[in-house]
Design a protein around this motif. Structure first.
Motif, PDB file in Angstrom:
ATOM      1  N   LEU A  54     -32.563 -68.512  -2.054  1.00 37.37           N
ATOM      2  CA  LEU A  54     -32.293 -68.920  -3.508  1.00 37.37           C
ATOM      3  C   LEU A  54     -31.801 -67.745  -4.440  1.00 37.37           C
ATOM      4  O   LEU A  54     -30.930 -68.231  -5.122  1.00 37.37           O
ATOM      5  N   ALA A  55     -32.583 -66.654  -4.217  1.00 34.79           N
ATOM      6  CA  ALA A  55     -32.230 -65.402  -5.007  1.00 34.79           C
ATOM      7  C   ALA A  55     -30.662 -65.126  -4.675  1.00 34.79           C
ATOM      8  O   ALA A  55     -30.034 -64.632  -5.439  1.00 34.79           O
ATOM      9  N   LEU A  56     -30.275 -65.041  -3.437  1.00 36.32           N
ATOM     10  CA  LEU A  56     -29.058 -64.729  -2.741  1.00 36.32           C
ATOM     11  C   LEU A  56     -28.147 -65.535  -3.212  1.00 36.32           C
ATOM     12  O   LEU A  56     -26.778 -65.397  -3.715  1.00 36.32           O
ATOM     13  N   GLU A  57     -28.270 -67.048  -3.493  1.00 38.14           N
ATOM     14  CA  GLU A  57     -27.476 -67.971  -4.122  1.00 38.14           C
ATOM     15  C   GLU A  57     -27.193 -67.674  -5.615  1.00 38.14           C
ATOM     16  O   GLU A  57     -25.973 -67.780  -6.177  1.00 38.14           O
ATOM     17  N   GLN A  58     -28.189 -67.403  -6.378  1.00 29.74           N
ATOM     18  CA  GLN A  58     -27.706 -67.085  -7.717  1.00 29.74           C
ATOM     19  C   GLN A  58     -26.919 -65.648  -7.852  1.00 29.74           C
ATOM     20  O   GLN A  58     -26.010 -65.972  -8.860  1.00 29.74           O
ATOM     21  N   GLY A  59     -27.276 -64.895  -7.044  1.00 30.19           N
ATOM     22  CA  GLY A  59     -26.282 -63.465  -7.028  1.00 30.19           C
ATOM     23  C   GLY A  59     -25.185 -63.729  -6.681  1.00 30.19           C
ATOM     24  O   GLY A  59     -24.115 -63.152  -7.441  1.00 30.19           O
ATOM     25  N   VAL A  60     -24.917 -64.432  -5.587  1.00 34.13           N
ATOM     26  CA  VAL A  60     -23.496 -64.713  -4.958  1.00 34.13           C
ATOM     27  C   VAL A  60     -22.694 -65.418  -6.086  1.00 34.13           C
ATOM     28  O   VAL A  60     -21.444 -65.324  -6.349  1.00 34.13           O
ATOM     29  N   GLY A  61     -23.294 -66.623  -6.694  1.00 34.20           N
ATOM     30  CA  GLY A  61     -22.875 -67.286  -7.394  1.00 34.20           C
ATOM     31  C   GLY A  61     -22.221 -66.688  -8.745  1.00 34.20           C
ATOM     32  O   GLY A  61     -21.216 -67.055  -9.379  1.00 34.20           O
ATOM     33  N   THR A  62     -22.960 -65.879  -9.153  1.00 34.74           N
ATOM     34  CA  THR A  62     -22.705 -65.189 -10.456  1.00 34.74           C
ATOM     35  C   THR A  62     -21.555 -64.034 -10.230  1.00 34.74           C
ATOM     36  O   THR A  62     -20.643 -63.816 -10.892  1.00 34.74           O
ATOM     37  N   TRP A  63     -21.600 -63.307  -9.010  1.00 32.14           N
ATOM     38  CA  TRP A  63     -20.722 -62.296  -8.461  1.00 32.14           C
ATOM     39  C   TRP A  63     -19.511 -62.791  -8.340  1.00 32.14           C
ATOM     40  O   TRP A  63     -18.384 -62.302  -8.984  1.00 32.14           O
ATOM     41  N   PHE A  64     -19.100 -64.108  -7.879  1.00 31.08           N
ATOM     42  CA  PHE A  64     -18.070 -64.798  -7.610  1.00 31.08           C
ATOM     43  C   PHE A  64     -17.612 -65.743  -8.592  1.00 31.08           C
ATOM     44  O   PHE A  64     -16.398 -66.442  -8.317  1.00 31.08           O
ATOM     45  N   ASN A  65     -18.530 -65.742  -9.703  1.00 29.12           N
ATOM     46  CA  ASN A  65     -18.277 -66.954 -10.821  1.00 29.12           C
ATOM     47  C   ASN A  65     -18.063 -68.206 -10.340  1.00 29.12           C
ATOM     48  O   ASN A  65     -17.127 -69.015 -10.648  1.00 29.12           O
ATOM     49  N   ALA A  66     -18.864 -68.483  -9.616  1.00 24.77           N
ATOM     50  CA  ALA A  66     -18.858 -70.000  -8.790  1.00 24.77           C
ATOM     51  C   ALA A  66     -19.406 -70.991  -9.569  1.00 24.77           C
ATOM     52  O   ALA A  66     -20.448 -71.456  -9.161  1.00 24.77           O
ATOM     53  N   ILE A  67     -19.254 -70.995 -10.628  1.00 28.47           N
ATOM     54  CA  ILE A  67     -19.899 -72.264 -11.528  1.00 28.47           C
ATOM     55  C   ILE A  67     -18.889 -73.344 -11.433  1.00 28.47           C
ATOM     56  O   ILE A  67     -19.513 -74.580 -11.501  1.00 28.47           O
ATOM     57  N   ARG A  68     -17.512 -73.512 -11.155  1.00 27.95           N
ATOM     58  CA  ARG A  68     -16.629 -74.642 -11.003  1.00 27.95           C
ATOM     59  C   ARG A  68     -17.241 -75.460  -9.530  1.00 27.95           C
ATOM     60  O   ARG A  68     -17.562 -74.665  -8.782  1.00 27.95           O
ATOM     61  N   GLU A  69     -17.003 -76.718  -9.794  1.00 25.66           N
ATOM     62  CA  GLU A  69     -17.231 -77.602  -8.591  1.00 25.66           C
ATOM     63  C   GLU A  69     -16.408 -77.084  -7.232  1.00 25.66           C
ATOM     64  O   GLU A  69     -16.775 -77.173  -6.040  1.00 25.66           O
ATOM     65  N   GLU A  70     -15.344 -76.497  -7.517  1.00 29.25           N
ATOM     66  CA  GLU A  70     -14.414 -76.439  -6.203  1.00 29.25           C
ATOM     67  C   GLU A  70     -14.742 -74.961  -5.535  1.00 29.25           C
ATOM     68  O   GLU A  70     -14.304 -74.808  -4.449  1.00 29.25           O
ATOM     69  N   GLN A  71     -15.705 -74.485  -6.203  1.00 33.71           N
ATOM     70  CA  GLN A  71     -16.108 -73.266  -5.438  1.00 33.71           C
ATOM     71  C   GLN A  71     -17.731 -73.772  -5.064  1.00 33.71           C
ATOM     72  O   GLN A  71     -18.742 -72.896  -4.991  1.00 33.71           O
ATOM     73  N   GLY A  72     -18.039 -74.718  -4.612  1.00 39.09           N
ATOM     74  CA  GLY A  72     -19.265 -75.182  -4.280  1.00 39.09           C
ATOM     75  C   GLY A  72     -19.809 -74.700  -2.748  1.00 39.09           C
ATOM     76  O   GLY A  72     -20.969 -75.011  -2.379  1.00 39.09           O
ATOM     77  N   TRP A  73     -19.166 -73.905  -2.075  1.00 40.59           N
ATOM     78  CA  TRP A  73     -19.567 -73.413  -0.926  1.00 40.59           C
ATOM     79  C   TRP A  73     -20.674 -72.432  -0.912  1.00 40.59           C
ATOM     80  O   TRP A  73     -21.510 -72.072   0.034  1.00 40.59           O
ATOM     81  N   VAL A  74     -20.855 -71.908  -2.333  1.00 43.52           N
ATOM     82  CA  VAL A  74     -22.080 -71.016  -2.623  1.00 43.52           C
ATOM     83  C   VAL A  74     -23.455 -71.714  -2.514  1.00 43.52           C
ATOM     84  O   VAL A  74     -24.441 -71.369  -2.124  1.00 43.52           O
ATOM     85  N   TYR A  75     -23.301 -73.038  -2.767  1.00 35.72           N
ATOM     86  CA  TYR A  75     -24.713 -74.099  -2.654  1.00 35.72           C
ATOM     87  C   TYR A  75     -24.853 -74.626  -1.328  1.00 35.72           C
ATOM     88  O   TYR A  75     -26.227 -74.924  -1.176  1.00 35.72           O
ATOM     89  N   LEU A  76     -24.316 -73.919  -0.217  1.00 33.09           N
ATOM     90  CA  LEU A  76     -24.843 -73.997   0.955  1.00 33.09           C
ATOM     91  C   LEU A  76     -26.025 -73.184   1.187  1.00 33.09           C
ATOM     92  O   LEU A  76     -26.864 -73.546   2.047  1.00 33.09           O
ATOM     93  N   LEU A  77     -26.153 -71.952   0.490  1.00 37.74           N
ATOM     94  CA  LEU A  77     -27.134 -71.222   0.626  1.00 37.74           C
ATOM     95  C   LEU A  77     -28.520 -72.095   0.101  1.00 37.74           C
ATOM     96  O   LEU A  77     -29.328 -72.025   0.381  1.00 37.74           O
ATOM     97  N   ARG A  78     -28.319 -72.680  -0.913  1.00 40.80           N
ATOM     98  CA  ARG A  78     -29.423 -73.508  -1.491  1.00 40.80           C
ATOM     99  C   ARG A  78     -29.848 -74.657  -0.552  1.00 40.80           C
ATOM    100  O   ARG A  78     -31.045 -74.849  -0.508  1.00 40.80           O
ATOM    101  N   LEU A  79     -28.897 -75.085  -0.079  1.00 40.52           N
ATOM    102  CA  LEU A  79     -29.114 -76.270   1.011  1.00 40.52           C
ATOM    103  C   LEU A  79     -30.084 -75.695   2.263  1.00 40.52           C
ATOM    104  O   LEU A  79     -30.782 -76.248   2.685  1.00 40.52           O
TER     105      LEU A  79
END
Length: 90
Positions: free
Chosen positions: A46-71
């Motif tokens: 979950l920490a990695l997901e937060q870091g990667v999401g922030t690093w790549f600015n993955a706030i938009r829905e089309e960059q949802g691949w980051v949420y696979l870490l949460r899954l």
């Protein structure tokens, strides 16, 4: 919210997840229970997901691949709880 505030909040969240991971890792070293190790791994994911999401600015829905870490983190928790409940009582 501004971009700096979002980054700051994501960093705080990641720090909280890492603190929780270290907390469960400490319990695992004392008890050697796999459930604690699974929770530590899940919080690290979950920490990695937060870091990667922030690093790549993955706030938009089309960059949802980051949420696979949460899954993956939630799947680790679910599998470890099921495995713990299926163990024979000692």
């Amino acid at each position: 919210m501004t971009a700096q505030a979002i980054d700051f909040t994501s960093g705080l969240t990641a720090m909280g997840f890492l603190t929780s991971a270290l907390f469960f890792l400490r319990f695992w070293t004392r008890a050697r229970d796999g459930l604690f190790l699974a929770f530590a791994a899940a919080f690290a994911l979950l920490a990695l997901e937060q870091g990667v999401g922030t690093w790549f600015n993955a706030i938009r829905e089309e960059q949802g691949w980051v949420y696979l870490l949460r899954l993956a983190a939630f799947l680790v928790i679910i599998v470890s709880v099921i495995r713990k409940n299926r163990e024979a009582p000692r």
